[in-house]
Design an enzyme around this catalytic site. Structure first.
Site, short mmCIF file in Angstrom:
data_model
loop_
_atom_site.label_atom_id
_atom_site.label_comp_id
_atom_site.label_asym_id
_atom_site.label_seq_id
_atom_site.Cartn_x
_atom_site.Cartn_y
_atom_site.Cartn_z
N ILE A 95 0.82 -1.22 0.00
CA ILE A 95 0.00 0.00 0.00
C ILE A 95 0.86 1.27 0.00
O ILE A 95 0.41 2.32 -0.47
CB ILE A 95 -0.98 -0.02 1.19
CG1 ILE A 95 -2.17 0.91 0.94
CG2 ILE A 95 -0.29 0.31 2.51
CD1 ILE A 95 -3.33 0.71 1.92
N ASN A 132 -2.45 1.32 15.86
CA ASN A 132 -2.91 0.96 17.20
C ASN A 132 -3.27 2.27 17.92
O ASN A 132 -3.03 3.36 17.41
CB ASN A 132 -1.86 0.16 17.97
CG ASN A 132 -0.56 0.91 18.13
OD1 ASN A 132 -0.51 1.98 18.74
ND2 ASN A 132 0.50 0.38 17.55
N GLY A 188 3.85 -4.64 10.85
CA GLY A 188 2.90 -4.81 9.75
C GLY A 188 2.81 -3.60 8.84
O GLY A 188 3.81 -2.94 8.54
N VAL A 189 1.60 -3.29 8.41
CA VAL A 189 1.41 -2.20 7.47
C VAL A 189 1.74 -0.85 8.12
O VAL A 189 2.24 0.08 7.46
CB VAL A 189 -0.02 -2.24 6.88
CG1 VAL A 189 -1.09 -1.91 7.88
CG2 VAL A 189 -0.12 -1.35 5.65
N ASP A 190 1.50 -0.74 9.41
CA ASP A 190 1.82 0.48 10.17
C ASP A 190 3.32 0.79 10.08
O ASP A 190 3.74 1.91 9.74
CB ASP A 190 1.38 0.25 11.63
CG ASP A 190 1.34 1.51 12.46
OD1 ASP A 190 1.55 2.61 11.92
OD2 ASP A 190 1.07 1.40 13.68
N SER A 220 -7.02 -5.10 10.72
CA SER A 220 -7.18 -6.08 11.82
C SER A 220 -6.88 -7.53 11.46
O SER A 220 -6.96 -8.40 12.33
CB SER A 220 -8.60 -6.03 12.43
OG SER A 220 -8.76 -4.91 13.26
N THR A 221 -6.56 -7.82 10.18
CA THR A 221 -6.40 -9.23 9.81
C THR A 221 -4.98 -9.76 9.96
O THR A 221 -4.70 -10.90 9.59
CB THR A 221 -6.86 -9.51 8.36
OG1 THR A 221 -5.98 -8.84 7.45
CG2 THR A 221 -8.29 -9.03 8.14
N GLY A 222 -4.08 -8.95 10.52
CA GLY A 222 -2.71 -9.39 10.74
C GLY A 222 -2.51 -9.70 12.21
O GLY A 222 -3.10 -10.64 12.77
N TYR A 239 -3.74 -8.40 14.72
CA TYR A 239 -4.98 -8.36 15.52
C TYR A 239 -5.91 -9.56 15.29
O TYR A 239 -6.98 -9.64 15.89
CB TYR A 239 -5.73 -7.03 15.28
CG TYR A 239 -5.14 -5.85 16.02
CD1 TYR A 239 -4.03 -5.98 16.85
CD2 TYR A 239 -5.71 -4.57 15.89
CE1 TYR A 239 -3.50 -4.88 17.52
CE2 TYR A 239 -5.19 -3.47 16.58
CZ TYR A 239 -4.08 -3.63 17.38
OH TYR A 239 -3.57 -2.55 18.05
N1 AR6 Z 1 0.78 -3.07 2.36
C1 AR6 Z 1 -0.48 -3.54 2.46
N2 AR6 Z 1 -0.87 -4.42 3.40
C2 AR6 Z 1 0.07 -4.84 4.28
C3 AR6 Z 1 1.40 -4.40 4.25
C4 AR6 Z 1 1.76 -3.46 3.23
N3 AR6 Z 1 2.99 -2.97 3.12
N4 AR6 Z 1 2.08 -5.01 5.27
C5 AR6 Z 1 1.19 -5.83 5.89
N5 AR6 Z 1 -0.02 -5.74 5.30
P1 AR6 Z 1 -1.32 -5.68 10.46
P2 AR6 Z 1 -3.62 -5.26 12.28
C6 AR6 Z 1 -1.29 -6.41 5.62
O1 AR6 Z 1 -0.71 -6.69 11.37
O2 AR6 Z 1 -3.96 -6.71 12.20
C7 AR6 Z 1 0.68 -3.07 13.95
O3 AR6 Z 1 1.81 -3.39 14.72
C8 AR6 Z 1 -1.22 -7.73 6.34
O4 AR6 Z 1 -1.02 -8.81 5.43
O5 AR6 Z 1 -0.44 -4.70 9.80
O6 AR6 Z 1 -4.70 -4.26 12.10
C9 AR6 Z 1 -0.06 -1.86 14.49
O7 AR6 Z 1 0.80 -0.91 15.08
C10 AR6 Z 1 -2.61 -7.81 6.95
O8 AR6 Z 1 -3.53 -8.42 6.06
O9 AR6 Z 1 -2.48 -4.82 11.22
C11 AR6 Z 1 -0.99 -2.46 15.50
O10 AR6 Z 1 -0.35 -2.63 16.75
C12 AR6 Z 1 -3.02 -6.35 7.13
O11 AR6 Z 1 -2.00 -5.57 6.50
C13 AR6 Z 1 -1.33 -3.81 14.91
O12 AR6 Z 1 -0.25 -4.15 14.05
C14 AR6 Z 1 -3.16 -5.91 8.57
O13 AR6 Z 1 -2.12 -6.49 9.34
C15 AR6 Z 1 -2.57 -3.74 14.08
O14 AR6 Z 1 -2.90 -5.04 13.65
#
Ligand code: AR6
Length: 169
Positions: free
Chosen positions: A11, A24, A32-34, A117-119, A121
């Site tokens: 993204i 968060n 993750g994406v954050d 939320s699908t990573g 969380y």
């Molecule tokens: N581009 C698009 N999607 C992505 C990318 C990217 N570069 N990297 C990962 N994803 P998550 P959550 C997808 O864990 O579950 C963080 O530490 C990944 O495959 O990033 O909402 C925050 O600070 C998944 O499907 O977010 C919070 O503490 C999706 O992004 C916590 O994680 C969400 O995964 C939030 O958890």
């Protein structure tokens, strides 16, 4: 609604008005994406996030995009999956709606969402995708902005789920 698109990828590389961050409640970054968004946007993003002072689960906040191709980042906080009886579905829906409201208020044409939320969380991917697609479709039907929404799937499993569900819309 003008357009809903699905892509598989990162993204942080998208040229849209705003990308949504699955943050968060601290808004101070994470994995993750954050983590990817903060790395790509550069340190000024963290400074602006710090000045906001956090965001409750289900709400959203807008910042500039700094070094990203996107002009803005909409930070939202999805729920942690705790079995399904802790308002997880309502909170995920709120995260999408409040992000879309910010896009509408700021008259943003194009917004890209990750699979909130699908990573870390652990929200079940299929249920999350159903909520995301229904919420975005309903919102865009009733509002002028955003005109274009891109669902960005990073993992193959989410991509296949979205492909299947979007083919039915
Ligand atoms: N581009 C698009 N999607 C992505 C990318 C990217 N570069 N990297 C990962 N994803 P998550 P959550 C997808 O864990 O579950 C963080 O530490 C990944 O495959 O990033 O909402 C925050 O600070 C998944 O499907 O977010 C919070 O503490 C999706 O992004 C916590 O994680 C969400 O995964 C939030 O958890």
């Amino acid at each position: 609604m003008e357009e809903i698109e699905l892509i598989k990828g990162d993204i942080t590389q998208l040229e849209v008005d705003a990308i949504v961050n699955a943050a968060n409640e601290t808004l101070l970054g994470g994995g993750g994406v954050d983590g990817a968004i903060h790395r790509a946007a550069g340190p000024l993003l963290l400074g602006e996030c710090r000045s906001i002072g956090g965001c409750p689960t289900g709400e959203a906040r807008l910042t500039k995009g700094y070094e990203l191709k996107a002009h803005f980042v909409i930070h939202t906080v999805g729920p942690i999956w705790q079995g399904g009886n802790h308002k997880e579905t309502e909170l995920l829906r709120s995260a999408y709606i409040n992000s879309l409201e910010l896009a509408a208020i700021h008259e943003l044409d194009s917004v890209a969402f990750p699979n909130i939320s699908t990573g870390v969380y652990r929200f079940p991917k299929r249920i999350a995708a159903q909520i995301a697609i229904k919420t975005v479709t309903d919102f865009c039907y009733r509002n002028t902005f955003p005109k274009r929404v891109v669902f960005v799937c990073f993992d193959e499993e989410n991509y296949q789920i979205y492909r299947e569900l979007l083919n039915r819309v």
